[in-house]
Design an enzyme around this catalytic site. Structure first.
Site, PDB file in Angstrom:
ATOM      1  NE  ARG A  17      -3.507  -2.277   2.829  1.00 28.31           N
ATOM      2  CZ  ARG A  17      -3.206  -3.412   3.451  1.00 28.31           C
ATOM      3  NH1 ARG A  17      -1.999  -3.558   4.002  1.00 28.31           N
ATOM      4  NH2 ARG A  17      -4.078  -4.391   3.545  1.00 28.31           N
ATOM      5  CE  LYS A  22      -6.421  -1.023   4.815  1.00 29.55           C
ATOM      6  NZ  LYS A  22      -7.703  -1.288   4.125  1.00 29.55           N
ATOM      7  CG  HIS A  55      -4.937   0.641  -3.946  1.00 22.98           C
ATOM      8  ND1 HIS A  55      -4.216   0.394  -2.790  1.00 22.98           N
ATOM      9  CD2 HIS A  55      -5.940  -0.284  -3.960  1.00 22.98           C
ATOM     10  CE1 HIS A  55      -4.758  -0.619  -2.133  1.00 22.98           C
ATOM     11  NE2 HIS A  55      -5.792  -1.051  -2.827  1.00 22.98           N
ATOM     12  NE  ARG A  65      -2.895  -3.738  -1.285  1.00 25.68           N
ATOM     13  CZ  ARG A  65      -2.438  -4.568  -0.338  1.00 25.68           C
ATOM     14  NH1 ARG A  65      -1.142  -4.767  -0.221  1.00 25.68           N
ATOM     15  NH2 ARG A  65      -3.264  -5.177   0.481  1.00 25.68           N
ATOM     16  CG  HIS A  73      -5.999  -9.155   1.309  1.00 31.13           C
ATOM     17  ND1 HIS A  73      -6.201  -9.573   0.005  1.00 31.13           N
ATOM     18  CD2 HIS A  73      -5.867  -7.802   1.250  1.00 31.13           C
ATOM     19  CE1 HIS A  73      -6.191  -8.524  -0.793  1.00 31.13           C
ATOM     20  NE2 HIS A  73      -5.994  -7.446  -0.062  1.00 31.13           N
ATOM     21  CE1 TYR A 114      -6.386  -7.621  -6.971  1.00 34.95           C
ATOM     22  CE2 TYR A 114      -6.348  -8.765  -4.864  1.00 34.95           C
ATOM     23  CZ  TYR A 114      -6.242  -7.594  -5.588  1.00 34.95           C
ATOM     24  OH  TYR A 114      -6.006  -6.410  -4.956  1.00 34.95           O
TER      25      TYR A 114
END
Length: 311
Positions: free
Chosen positions: A165, A189, A257, A260, A283, A292
């Site tokens: 990110r 995150k 982004h 990514r 994730h 994806y």
């Protein structure tokens, strides 16, 4: 987080502040998520206060009905909020009500009875291999200063080459690259850490930038600097990407982004397995990574339709 207008009585506002503090300290939610939850609950309390014609109280929260929440969502939709925004807002309200319920101050059943708005199905929009390689090429960067061209290329290469990110790339320090590393420890995150391989072009790009950077780079300070020497801001990279879109003829979906997204999509197309890609992206849920597979399938069908003689 200060409210300029009275949107609830002090007791309710104090409980809300305690909930936000708990999310930050115990759940370790990202700053962006905390800001969104603060904003969503502030808007709801303002709506409730207007509806009641008096500052909302804990008792009013305890007496909430599904119709009250649906009224709030309808009002937000009239103001232009989309399904994703409404869904996030409802999630924040449910979290707040569960916090109050655990303290015996409210009943969260009303919020649970409200169905979340149906989310639009949209797939990430990665760049093609050729487009991504052009974007991260230092020779394609448009800044006049050579060190700034190398800086921008290094950041973009980390996004595409390591799946970072933009906030993760800009939080890196010179210490992260000492000793010619082959991997980076990334804090993402929720303060969750992961290890991502550092490919040779990304390392070379960072080293080229360091050689020309005119500012002293302390080992524990941000590696990437703005034109005046301060920490590089995401908006600068976003503006550079916008310039590249025009110069390279890329679509509006070509954002930092999107690099990514390109990292994940190209790995999957090359035979990477979902679990590994999930770990590389950081994730929390495999379902987030599974999107994806839809991108890869869509690209295969597009190639089939374009190339197969019987399509």
């Amino acid at each position: 987080m200060t409210d300029l207008l009275i949107i609830a009585d002090p007791t309710l506002m104090a409980e809300r502040q305690g909930w936000l503090a708990a999310l930050a300290e115990e759940r370790r939610l990202s700053d962006n998520t905390l800001d969104a939850y603060e904003r969503d609950t502030r808007q709801f309390l303002a709506f409730l206060t207007q509806h009641l014609a008096a500052p909302a109280r804990l008792k009013d929260i305890g007496d909430l009905r599904p119709a009250d929440l649906r009224g709030f969502l309808a009002a937000r939709r009239r103001d232009g909020a989309g399904a994703r925004t409404l869904g996030r807002g409802l999630a924040g309200l449910r979290s707040f009500l569960r916090h109050l319920e655990r303290k015996g101050l409210a009943n969260a059943a009303g919020a649970s009875a409200v169905r979340s708005p149906k989310q639009p199905k949209s797939l990430p929009k990665p760049l093609s291999d050729r487009q991504a390689i052009a974007v991260v090429d230092a020779h394609e960067q448009l800044a006049e200063e050579p060190w700034i061209r190398l800086r921008t290329a290094a950041v973009l290469t980390l996004l595409y080459g390591c799946g970072l990110r933009i906030s993760e790339a800009l939080s890196l320090t010179p210490a992260d690259f000492s000793g010619t590393p082959t991997a980076l420890r990334i804090t993402g995150k929720g303060d969750k850490t992961r290890i991502v391989p550092l490919i040779a072009p990304a390392l070379a790009g960072v080293e080229d930038y360091i050689k020309l950077c005119p500012f002293p780079l302390a080992e524990d300070k941000p590696l990437f600097r703005g034109a005046r020497g301060g920490p590089l801001q995401p908006a600068i990279i976003q503006r550079e990407m916008q310039k590249l879109r025009g110069a390279l003829g890329l679509p509006d979906s070509a954002t930092p982004h999107a690099l990514r997204h390109s990292f994940a999509t190209h790995l999957l197309a090359g035979g990477g397995d979902l679990r590994t890609i999930q770990e590389l992206l950081g994730h929390a849920s495999l379902s987030t990574t599974q999107v994806y597979t839809g991108v890869d399938s869509a690209r295969l069908l597009e190639i089939y339709d374009r190339a197969h003689p019987r399509a």
